[in-house]
Design a protein around this motif. Structure first.
Motif, PDB file in Angstrom:
ATOM      1  N   PRO A   1       0.836  -1.202   0.000  1.00  0.00           N
ATOM      2  CA  PRO A   1       0.000   0.000   0.000  1.00  0.00           C
ATOM      3  C   PRO A   1       0.878   1.262   0.000  1.00  0.00           C
ATOM      4  CG  PRO A   1      -0.858  -1.596   1.552  1.00  0.00           C
ATOM      5  CD  PRO A   1       0.429  -2.151   1.040  1.00  0.00           C
TER       6      PRO A   1
ATOM      7  N   ILE B   1       0.843   4.255   1.022  1.00  0.00           N
ATOM      8  CA  ILE B   1       1.160   5.061   2.201  1.00  0.00           C
ATOM      9  C   ILE B   1       2.179   4.327   3.078  1.00  0.00           C
ATOM     10  CG2 ILE B   1      -0.750   4.209   3.641  1.00  0.00           C
ATOM     11  CD1 ILE B   1       0.104   7.872   3.468  1.00  0.00           C
ATOM     12  N   LEU B   2       2.136   2.978   3.060  1.00  0.00           N
ATOM     13  CA  LEU B   2       3.116   2.205   3.828  1.00  0.00           C
ATOM     14  C   LEU B   2       4.494   2.303   3.197  1.00  0.00           C
ATOM     15  CD1 LEU B   2       1.073  -0.965   4.671  1.00  0.00           C
ATOM     16  CD2 LEU B   2       1.863   0.773   6.247  1.00  0.00           C
ATOM     17  N   LEU B   3       4.520   2.270   1.852  1.00  0.00           N
ATOM     18  CA  LEU B   3       5.791   2.438   1.155  1.00  0.00           C
ATOM     19  C   LEU B   3       6.388   3.797   1.517  1.00  0.00           C
ATOM     20  CD1 LEU B   3       7.548   0.906  -0.776  1.00  0.00           C
ATOM     21  CD2 LEU B   3       6.418   2.003  -2.686  1.00  0.00           C
TER      22      LEU B   3
ATOM     23  N   LEU C   1       5.839   5.469   4.248  1.00  0.00           N
ATOM     24  CA  LEU C   1       6.312   5.407   5.637  1.00  0.00           C
ATOM     25  C   LEU C   1       7.683   4.733   5.712  1.00  0.00           C
ATOM     26  CD1 LEU C   1       3.056   4.411   7.554  1.00  0.00           C
ATOM     27  CD2 LEU C   1       4.321   6.532   7.775  1.00  0.00           C
TER      28      LEU C   1
ATOM     29  N   GLY D   1      -6.137  -2.186   0.593  1.00  0.00           N
ATOM     30  CA  GLY D   1      -4.853  -1.502   0.669  1.00  0.00           C
ATOM     31  C   GLY D   1      -4.986  -0.170   1.386  1.00  0.00           C
TER      32      GLY D   1
ATOM     33  N   GLY E   1      -3.348   0.996   5.181  1.00  0.00           N
ATOM     34  CA  GLY E   1      -2.700   2.276   5.433  1.00  0.00           C
ATOM     35  C   GLY E   1      -3.481   3.079   6.460  1.00  0.00           C
TER      36      GLY E   1
ATOM     37  N   LEU F   1       4.002   0.508  14.291  1.00  0.00           N
ATOM     38  CA  LEU F   1       4.801   0.934  13.137  1.00  0.00           C
ATOM     39  C   LEU F   1       5.274   2.376  13.299  1.00  0.00           C
ATOM     40  CD1 LEU F   1       5.835   0.335  10.249  1.00  0.00           C
ATOM     41  CD2 LEU F   1       3.667   1.168   9.382  1.00  0.00           C
TER      42      LEU F   1
ATOM     43  N   ILE G   1       9.031   3.640  13.605  1.00  0.00           N
ATOM     44  CA  ILE G   1       9.639   4.549  12.635  1.00  0.00           C
ATOM     45  C   ILE G   1      10.339   5.685  13.382  1.00  0.00           C
ATOM     46  CG2 ILE G   1       9.128   6.258  10.868  1.00  0.00           C
ATOM     47  CD1 ILE G   1       7.011   4.374   9.798  1.00  0.00           C
TER      48      ILE G   1
ATOM     49  N   THR H   1       5.755  -3.936   7.686  1.00  0.00           N
ATOM     50  CA  THR H   1       5.492  -3.647   6.275  1.00  0.00           C
ATOM     51  C   THR H   1       5.274  -4.941   5.499  1.00  0.00           C
ATOM     52  OG1 THR H   1       7.093  -1.867   6.579  1.00  0.00           O
ATOM     53  CG2 THR H   1       6.260  -2.199   4.376  1.00  0.00           C
TER      54      THR H   1
ATOM     55  N   PHE I   1      -2.282  -7.887   1.987  1.00  0.00           N
ATOM     56  CA  PHE I   1      -2.878  -7.284   0.794  1.00  0.00           C
ATOM     57  C   PHE I   1      -2.820  -8.241  -0.394  1.00  0.00           C
ATOM     58  CE2 PHE I   1      -2.558  -3.864  -2.580  1.00  0.00           C
ATOM     59  CZ  PHE I   1      -3.900  -3.573  -2.531  1.00  0.00           C
TER      60      PHE I   1
END
Lengths: 302, 317
Positions: free
Chosen positions: A146, A148-150, A152, B252, B256, B274, B278, B290, B297
């Motif tokens: 997804p 937005i995860l990429l 992040l 997806g 997110g 997460l 980060i 991730t 997904f």
């Protein structure tokens, strides 16, 4: 008998491409403006862009960072059209400045996504065979994460500066541009007018740049507008999570997140930045709709 | 059909391998690695021997390809590494957070499909009437307002008007206190479901309108099939394929979205973990989460593909 003879009428000049009477031929802008969504989208995005330009140039009613504790948490008034925050900073001025940053990040990220994605789509569509297979495999993989995860993950690795945020947001949108460009290029490669060009001995680059790319430009324009809306949203989400450009750079998502503790007493600190984000997202989405109507003459305009 | 499923599983495995490569490349090969990340500026003060020892400890000294396969190998055998921040096994942290996110995602999906299919059907059966306008209004709200704005607004509204904030007592699991757990999950799920629901609604409405103009629908109407049978047996089943596709795509967005919504509603799920990781530049946790999201997904989209063959016999080859 003379009535039955075909009357001599000077034919209306025809538009060569669409086969429509040329009298109805409109400019791109005209077609966008004619659809309701296009009109709303154009006005809203123009407002957003103007606001962003003013914000970037520092043309704001108050200096965005000027604190004034005598005027903290003032509601909406003529002096402060969107009220003030807990430090007495003018919310409207802050929004203008943040819009400037948002649009800068969104713009750079769409340039990255559009540039790489369009190039990838052209290569995949025009060259075919293994470059196409390779590129489509890579986009499949990128689609699986997804966006937005990429973003992040990339922000984790790169850091939160303006250019790093732009890369993080842009990369996730590359596969969409690849798909949008590859399809039409693939179809046009076998279109009659391109075959005719090939028979006439045109070089591949001439076929590509003079004959195929102009027909793809519309789809790219539509996607650029939609990508801008997405990028503004993604940037706001990142900065809402505290992963946007660090202070003192203002950003809309951060304003929403900071106002959440104040919002029960000072609703305008939440309403202002939220509405700014919503206007920007609706604006570029609707503009994309309008551009789609202009790019595809067959689509119904409302 | 079995062959088709096997082919899909192989293609899914290839995609997941690619996903692992992308995550690895993004998180390991970009400037800075686990050593510089965990020490920050002071990593410049290390002697060569210390640096080599630390590189060995984090497994970042070897060539990239070797690192990748040793990471992949240990991940596949269940060794997810140690969190740099908390020094706990990643599997423990993720194991505690995963059920919460799964519950949230499932609840949002169910709510989203109810909202989307419900309003979409009603709108398509009364095109242009007020029922349709209500649906269109909900859809514009859901599509245009980002989930973090809806979520922040909802929290503010509930806490300031009703003095109601179920998360204030800390998260409880469904088994500990089912009623409180449902209250804690409902509002974040509602926040997420508006966006999903809006997209599903537009798809449902368009698919229903398209199907109801086709010849078989006219024939069914002509031979006097009751409205209920017409709508559910003839129209809805035929409009289902795009609706299922859209639901898969929305997952997806949903994954997110959990990251943001868990932050707002203070749910200790994967998304919240997460963001924390980060901020700590806790690479092992970030890459595991991730990978989990991407796997979820990909697997769901494969299931959607398989579902087509069940819904629509024409797609069976």
């Amino acid at each position: 008998m003379s009535e039955l003879a075909t009357p001599v009428v000077t034919p209306e000049p025809m538009d060569a491409v669409n086969g429509e009477p040329a009298a109805r031929h409109r400019t791109w802008f005209g077609t966008v403006w004619r659809s309701r969504n296009g009109r709303i989208g154009f006005i809203l995005s123009a407002l957003v862009v103007l606001g962003a330009i003013f914000g970037s140039l520092g043309v704001t009613p108050y200096p965005p960072d000027a604190q004034n504790f005598n005027a903290s948490l003032k509601g909406i008034s003529l002096a402060h059209v969107l009220g003030t925050d807990q430090f007495g900073r003018d919310v409207f001025s802050q929004i203008l400045q943040a819009l400037g940053v948002s649009l800068e990040i969104a713009g750079i990220s769409v340039l990255i996504a559009g540039g790489i994605g369009t190039l990838g789509g052209i290569v995949a569509g025009f060259l075919g065979r293994w470059p196409s297979a390779l590129i489509m495999r890579v986009t499949d993989v990128m689609f699986a994460i997804p966006a937005i995860l990429l973003a992040l993950a990339i922000v984790t690795a790169l850091g939160p500066s303006i250019i790093d945020s732009s890369i993080a947001i842009g990369v996730g949108y590359i596969p969409i541009f690849v798909r949008v460009v590859r399809g039409p290029v693939l179809a046009l490669r076998e279109a009659d007018f391109v075959r005719a060009g090939r028979v006439l001995g045109f070089s591949r680059s001439r076929l590509l740049f003079r004959h195929i790319l102009p027909s793809v430009a519309g789809a790219v324009a539509v996607q650029t507008s939609l990508a801008l809306a997405w990028a503004i949203l993604a940037e706001a989400s990142l900065s809402f999570l505290g992963l946007g450009p660090p202070p003192p750079t203002a950003s809309l998502g951060e304003m929403v997140s900071e106002s959440s503790s104040l919002a029960s007493t000072a609703w305008w600190t939440l309403a202002g930045p939220s509405i700014a984000i919503i206007i920007a997202v609706i604006g570029f989405n609707f503009l994309g709709d309008g551009l789609r109507a202009a790019a595809d003459p067959r689509s119904k305009t409302r | 059909m079995l062959l088709g499923i096997v082919r899909r599983i192989v293609s899914m495995a290839v995609t997941l391998f690619g996903v692992a490569v992308v995550i690895f490349v993004v998180l390991r090969l970009l400037p800075g690695n686990a050593v510089t990340a965990s020490l920050g500026v002071s990593s410049g003060l290390l002697t060569h021997a210390q640096l080599a020892a630390l590189n060995h400890f984090y497994g970042v000294g070897e060539p990239a390809v070797q690192q990748f396969f040793s990471w992949l190998g240990s991940t596949l055998t269940g060794n997810l590494g140690i969190s740099l921040a908390s020094r706990e096994p990643v599997s423990t942290l993720v194991g505690a957070a995963l059920p919460i996110t799964l519950e949230l995602a499932l609840a949002s999906m169910v709510l989203g499909i109810l909202i989307g299919v419900g309003f979409g059907m009603i709108g398509a059966l009364h095109p242009g009437r007020w029922q349709d306008d209500v649906g269109q209004g909900v859809s514009v709200v859901g599509l245009a307002i980002p989930s973090f704005v809806i979520g922040t607004g909802l929290v503010t509204f509930l806490s300031s008007v009703f003095h109601y904030f179920p998360a204030s007592q800390g998260y409880v699991s469904l088994l500990q206190n089912p009623w409180l757990n449902i209250q804690q999950i409902f509002f974040p799920a509602l926040t997420l479901s508006l966006g999903i629901g809006a997209a599903i609604m537009n798809t449902t409405r368009a698919a229903m309108l398209e199907v109801s103009g086709l010849n078989f629908a006219r024939t069914a109407r002509g031979k006097g099939v009751s409205t209920r049978v017409l709508v559910w047996r003839h129209l809805f089943l035929n409009a289902l394929v795009p609706v299922v596709t859209m639901s898969g795509i929305q997952l997806g967005y949903l994954l997110g979205g959990t990251v943001i919504v868990e932050q707002i509603f203070v749910l200790p799920g994967l998304g919240r973990l997460l963001v924390t990781s980060i901020n700590n530049r806790d690479f092992p946790v970030v890459q595991t989460i991730t990978l989990i999201f991407a796997t979820g997904f990909v697997v769901v989209n494969m299931l959607v593909d398989v579902l087509y063959t069940i819904i629509d016999p024409r797609t069976r080859r």
